[in-house]
Enzyme design. Structure first.
Site, PDB file in Angstrom:
ATOM      1  N   LYS A 160      -4.708 -10.532   1.217  1.00 44.94           N
ATOM      2  CA  LYS A 160      -3.266 -10.655   1.389  1.00 44.94           C
ATOM      3  C   LYS A 160      -2.643 -10.464   0.024  1.00 44.94           C
ATOM      4  CE  LYS A 160       0.305 -11.123   3.802  1.00 44.94           C
ATOM      5  NZ  LYS A 160       0.564 -10.306   4.990  1.00 44.94           N
ATOM      6  N   SER A 230      -3.240  -6.368   3.263  1.00 45.34           N
ATOM      7  CA  SER A 230      -2.011  -6.587   4.019  1.00 45.34           C
ATOM      8  C   SER A 230      -0.981  -7.204   3.094  1.00 45.34           C
ATOM      9  CB  SER A 230      -2.299  -7.508   5.209  1.00 45.34           C
ATOM     10  OG  SER A 230      -1.120  -7.796   5.929  1.00 45.34           O
TER      11      SER A 230
END
Length: 357
Positions: A160, A230
């Site tokens: 992330k 992401s």
């Protein structure tokens, strides 16, 4: 050592009822949790606050159970929220536990999991070589935590990473710094791409000499076959989960990977499964990206030309449908935006299987 992977459905980004139930039944052990991956039902774009909402409720849940401040929870559990469940994809949580008090493991390697966090990035570092280098260092730390000594034993690295907002760009400008891009949506791709190249560097998939600021999101011959990144508004650092197979871990769970050559390459699932033998599917993780050529197997697609729905949202729906059709399962962790993650229009794929069930 033993890794356990629990998959729970959710009716919204704040729905922790399945976790509460698993806790009451003794199936969830908060003190062992090292990572939670979530597929949330927002748009997956800059203003997708379902990711931050989910992160907040998860931090509170674990803080209460562990009797720790929420900031402390964030330093021991990687919370990786991936927005966008277009098509038939089903919102869900994937919870990773590590039990270091398990029985002595057989010689056969099993699923190993390790996490690491970078320091906070300055806005001007996002999407640039600084992010690549720092990410590579963190991936190596996560490997060491998992006891994975060889790069070839790593099968998936989930990251992330942050993005740029107008306020973050303005902060850099006031300090006399420049950012990789002032387009906030485009910044998601730069951050994903730099993070993916960090994985590629750590795993020996690219050479340091091939990397530069100019190569990020431009030289797509450089890519990782095991990175999944992401971007989100809810953080300013990279949170990293490394998954592989290593000795000393319970072999009941194992992970394998392959690379989808394009959005229709469901056979990548079969190729990955062939390396693992028999076993039931515990989790499937994959990247999705519209081909930049505008074609898939010689036929034109219009994902890049739709001004109403972003191209990455189309890609998630397409790849989710392809993989869902092959597995009969829609609670799949399909993440959009695959810059430097697999070849153009394709992307890395990994599956975790449990033997003897």
């Amino acid at each position: 050592m033993r890794t356990r992977v629990l998959r729970f459905p959710c009716s919204g980004p704040d729905d922790l009822a399945p976790l509460h139930q698993a806790l009451a039944e003794g199936r969830l052990h908060p003190e062992r949790v090292v990572a939670v991956l979530g597929k949330t039902e927002g748009n997956g774009c800059v203003n997708d606050f379902t990711r931050a909402f989910a992160t907040t409720v998860l931090k509170r849940f674990f803080a209460e159970r562990l009797e720790l401040p929420e900031d402390t929870v964030a330093e021991r559990i990687a919370l990786v929220m991936s927005g966008g469940t277009e098509g038939g994809l089903s919102p869900h949580w994937l919870v990773f536990e590590v039990d270091d008090a398990a029985s002595p493991a057989p010689e056969q390697p099993g699923l190993a999991a390790g996490i690491a966090f970078t320091d906070r990035f300055a806005p001007e570092q996002i999407g640039r070589l600084d992010q690549v280098r720092v990410t590579a260092e963190a991936v190596r730390r996560a490997m060491a935590t998992a006891g994975i000594e060889r790069a070839e034993d790593v099968h998936y690295v989930q990251i992330k990473c942050p993005l740029l907002t107008a306020a973050r760009c303005e902060d850099a400008r006031r300090r006399g710094a420049t950012v990789a891009t002032s387009d906030t949506y485009e910044s998601m791709g730069f951050s994903r791409g730099a993070s993916a190249l960090g994985v590629a560097l750590a795993l020996g998939e690219v050479e340091q000499t091939a990397l530069s600021d100019a190569a990020i999101c431009h030289d797509f011959d450089l890519w990782s076959g095991r990175a999944s990144t992401s971007a989100g508004i809810e953080l300013m650092r990279n949170e990293i989960l490394v998954l592989g197979n290593a000795p000393g871990w319970d072999p009941a769970l194992r992970i394998g990977h392959d690379v989808m050559a394009d959005a229709l390459d469901g056979e990548a699932l079969d190729r990955a499964r062939a390396t693992l033998g028999d076993g039931s599917l515990v989790a499937l993780l994959a990247k999705a990206e519209p081909s930049r050529s505008g074609h898939i197997r010689g036929q034109r697609h219009t994902m890049w030309d739709d001004s109403d729905i972003n191209a990455t949202r189309h890609a998630r729906a397409l790849v989710g449908g392809v993989l869902g059709g092959r597995t009969g399962d829609l609670a799949l962790f399909v993440s959009g935006g695959a810059e430097h993650q697999g070849p153009d229009g394709g992307g890395p794929l990994a599956l975790i299987v449990e033997s003897g069930s």
